[in-house]
Structure formats: C-alpha cells, structure tokens
Design an enzyme around this catalytic site. Structure first.
Site, PDB file in Angstrom:
ATOM      1  N   LYS A  10      -3.547   6.892   8.283  1.00  0.00           N
ATOM      2  CA  LYS A  10      -3.326   5.624   7.583  1.00  0.00           C
ATOM      3  C   LYS A  10      -2.606   4.589   8.471  1.00  0.00           C
ATOM      4  CE  LYS A  10      -3.297   7.738   2.959  1.00  0.00           C
ATOM      5  NZ  LYS A  10      -2.606   7.758   1.640  1.00  0.00           N
ATOM      6  N   TYR A  50     -11.049   4.449  -3.044  1.00  0.00           N
ATOM      7  CA  TYR A  50     -10.060   4.921  -4.023  1.00  0.00           C
ATOM      8  C   TYR A  50     -10.447   4.560  -5.463  1.00  0.00           C
ATOM      9  CZ  TYR A  50      -6.706   6.308  -0.389  1.00  0.00           C
ATOM     10  OH  TYR A  50      -6.066   6.943   0.648  1.00  0.00           O
ATOM     11  N   PHE A  58      -0.476   2.267  -9.231  1.00  0.00           N
ATOM     12  CA  PHE A  58      -0.253   2.065  -7.793  1.00  0.00           C
ATOM     13  C   PHE A  58      -1.495   1.568  -7.052  1.00  0.00           C
ATOM     14  CE2 PHE A  58      -1.175   6.615  -8.527  1.00  0.00           C
ATOM     15  CZ  PHE A  58      -2.286   6.795  -7.708  1.00  0.00           C
ATOM     16  N   ARG A  86      -5.183  20.330   3.900  1.00  0.00           N
ATOM     17  CA  ARG A  86      -4.186  19.953   2.894  1.00  0.00           C
ATOM     18  C   ARG A  86      -2.854  20.667   3.138  1.00  0.00           C
ATOM     19  NH1 ARG A  86      -5.848  16.745  -0.879  1.00  0.00           N
ATOM     20  NH2 ARG A  86      -4.291  17.336  -2.435  1.00  0.00           N
ATOM     21  N   THR A  92       1.762  15.151  -1.207  1.00  0.00           N
ATOM     22  CA  THR A  92       1.495  13.705  -1.214  1.00  0.00           C
ATOM     23  C   THR A  92       2.769  12.895  -1.013  1.00  0.00           C
ATOM     24  OG1 THR A  92      -0.327  14.095  -2.747  1.00  0.00           O
ATOM     25  CG2 THR A  92       0.475  11.832  -2.594  1.00  0.00           C
ATOM     26  N   ARG A 103       3.141  15.151   6.782  1.00  0.00           N
ATOM     27  CA  ARG A 103       3.842  14.145   5.974  1.00  0.00           C
ATOM     28  C   ARG A 103       5.351  14.283   6.088  1.00  0.00           C
ATOM     29  NH1 ARG A 103      -0.619  14.671   1.335  1.00  0.00           N
ATOM     30  NH2 ARG A 103      -1.857  12.818   1.772  1.00  0.00           N
ATOM     31  N   ASN A 113       2.114   7.315   3.308  1.00  0.00           N
ATOM     32  CA  ASN A 113       2.256   8.760   3.543  1.00  0.00           C
ATOM     33  C   ASN A 113       1.404   9.304   4.677  1.00  0.00           C
ATOM     34  OD1 ASN A 113      -0.144   8.617   2.179  1.00  0.00           O
ATOM     35  ND2 ASN A 113       0.323  10.241   0.712  1.00  0.00           N
ATOM     36  N   HIS A 116      -4.527  10.940   4.687  1.00  0.00           N
ATOM     37  CA  HIS A 116      -5.275  11.337   3.485  1.00  0.00           C
ATOM     38  C   HIS A 116      -6.177  12.498   3.863  1.00  0.00           C
ATOM     39  CE1 HIS A 116      -7.929  11.233  -0.001  1.00  0.00           C
ATOM     40  NE2 HIS A 116      -8.909  11.403   0.875  1.00  0.00           N
ATOM     41  N   GLU A 127     -16.612  11.675   0.405  1.00  0.00           N
ATOM     42  CA  GLU A 127     -15.784  10.885   1.319  1.00  0.00           C
ATOM     43  C   GLU A 127     -16.361  10.835   2.728  1.00  0.00           C
ATOM     44  OE1 GLU A 127     -11.607  11.731  -1.117  1.00  0.00           O
ATOM     45  OE2 GLU A 127     -11.792  12.425   0.959  1.00  0.00           O
TER      46      GLU A 127
HETATM   47  P1  CMP Z   1      -3.945   9.771  -0.938  1.00  0.00           P
HETATM   48  O1  CMP Z   1      -4.136  11.233  -0.702  1.00  0.00           O
HETATM   49  O2  CMP Z   1      -4.484   8.869   0.111  1.00  0.00           O
HETATM   50  O3  CMP Z   1      -4.590   9.383  -2.349  1.00  0.00           O
HETATM   51  C1  CMP Z   1      -4.142   8.292  -3.124  1.00  0.00           C
HETATM   52  C2  CMP Z   1      -2.850   7.724  -2.610  1.00  0.00           C
HETATM   53  O4  CMP Z   1      -2.125   6.952  -3.535  1.00  0.00           O
HETATM   54  C3  CMP Z   1      -1.904   8.857  -2.255  1.00  0.00           C
HETATM   55  O5  CMP Z   1      -2.379   9.503  -1.076  1.00  0.00           O
HETATM   56  C4  CMP Z   1      -0.578   8.117  -2.151  1.00  0.00           C
HETATM   57  O6  CMP Z   1      -0.333   7.577  -0.867  1.00  0.00           O
HETATM   58  C5  CMP Z   1      -0.750   6.938  -3.120  1.00  0.00           C
HETATM   59  N1  CMP Z   1       0.130   7.057  -4.283  1.00  0.00           N
HETATM   60  C6  CMP Z   1       1.102   6.191  -4.632  1.00  0.00           C
HETATM   61  N2  CMP Z   1       1.710   6.576  -5.757  1.00  0.00           N
HETATM   62  C7  CMP Z   1       1.119   7.732  -6.148  1.00  0.00           C
HETATM   63  C8  CMP Z   1       1.306   8.628  -7.245  1.00  0.00           C
HETATM   64  N3  CMP Z   1       2.239   8.415  -8.182  1.00  0.00           N
HETATM   65  N4  CMP Z   1       0.521   9.719  -7.320  1.00  0.00           N
HETATM   66  C9  CMP Z   1      -0.452   9.948  -6.393  1.00  0.00           C
HETATM   67  N5  CMP Z   1      -0.676   9.126  -5.333  1.00  0.00           N
HETATM   68  C10 CMP Z   1       0.100   8.035  -5.218  1.00  0.00           C
END
Ligand code: CMP
Length: 142
Positions: A10, A50, A58, A86, A92, A103, A113, A116, A127
């Site tokens: 990212k 997304y 968010f 993962r 996350t 992370r 973060n 992905h 994806e």
């Molecule tokens: P990612 O795996 O890229 O998928 C969606 C992204 O939304 C996640 O990583 C986070 O960076 C972001 N995000 C922000 N707030 C939340 C939340 N409450 N739960 C899950 N993802 C979140």
C-alpha cells in the site's frame, strides 16, 4: 495445494521505502512473485477493488488512502499461498498483529496497514484478474 494470491503493498509502505523488505518477507516464506507492477490507483480502480466495503464507514477514507500514492500489486504463488500470505502479514489492525509479521513491523494503523492480501480462493481469483491479464502472470519452471 499450490495456490496464487494477490498482494498489494500500500501507499504507506511504498512511501516508507519498504517494498524490498516486504518482498523479502514473501520470498523468505517460500512464496514466489509470479507477477508484479507499480500503479497509482484512481478512485474508480480503488473503489471497484474494495466494492464489498462500499457501505462500511471507513470506505471513503480507504479509497482516499489507496489513491494517495503508488502501490505495488503482485501475484504470489506457492503451497498454501493464501493462508501463508495472511499469516506473514499479521492481523488487519497492526496493534493486534503478532510480533515479526509485516503489519507489526511496517504498518502504523488499521487504515494505513502496509499490505493487503486475498482472504479466500474466491477473492484471490477475483482480485488477481482485477489487476492482471493471464498473460502477465509468469509460470515458474525453475
Ligand atoms: P485490507 O485488507 O486492504 O481490506 C480493507 C481495508 O480497510 C483493511 O485492509 C484496512 O486497512 C481498512 N480498514 C479500516 N478500518 C477497518 C475496519 N474497521 N475493519 C476492517 N478493515 C478496516
């Protein structure tokens, strides 16, 4: 089983000069990089990626973060690649991520973060084809 999964490094991790360090984590875990490109996503491309989060509070911040600078998208291949990826990414929210995960080491918040990764075989397939044509994914014979 041998699997493929999608990785996104990212904008925060690209800006932090951590592309190489994160690629090393993948390779050290036995994952092969079989496709790679750097892209600066626009609202449409990031928002479409997304789309499943469109109703989440968010979503707007997520799209504006993901378009704030270049990302590196890659396809990783290997035994059990989806779960392995993962596991090495960590939770996350970096505050919950296990010690030694990507992370925990490179992310600053749940919003920024660092990486992905696809969460299932179905997401991986969707994806990967969202970013790559089949002829951009290189079979590794050695
Ligand atoms: P990612 O795996 O890229 O998928 C969606 C992204 O939304 C996640 O990583 C986070 O960076 C972001 N995000 C922000 N707030 C939340 C939340 N409450 N739960 C899950 N993802 C979140």
């Amino acid at each position: 089983a041998n699997e493929r999964t999608l990785s996104i490094i990212k904008p925060d991790a690209v800006a932090g000069n951590n592309i190489g360090a994160i690629y090393s984590r993948f390779e050290d875990a036995g994952l092969k990089i079989v496709a790679a490109k750097m892209l600066h996503l626009d609202d449409e491309k990031a928002g479409g990626f997304y789309a499943e989060h469109k109703e989440r509070p968010f979503y707007n911040d997520l799209v504006s973060f993901m378009t704030s600078g270049p990302v590196v998208v890659s396809v990783l291949e290997g035994e059990n690649a989806i779960a392995k990826h993962r596991e090495i990414m960590g939770a996350t929210n970096p505050a919950d991520a296990a010690e030694g995960t990507i992370r925990a080491d490179f992310a600053s918040s749940i919003d920024e973060n660092a990486v992905h990764g696809s969460d299932s075989a179905e997401s991986a397939s969707r994806e990967i084809s969202y970013f790559f044509n089949e002829d951009e994914v290189c079979a590794r014979t050695r």
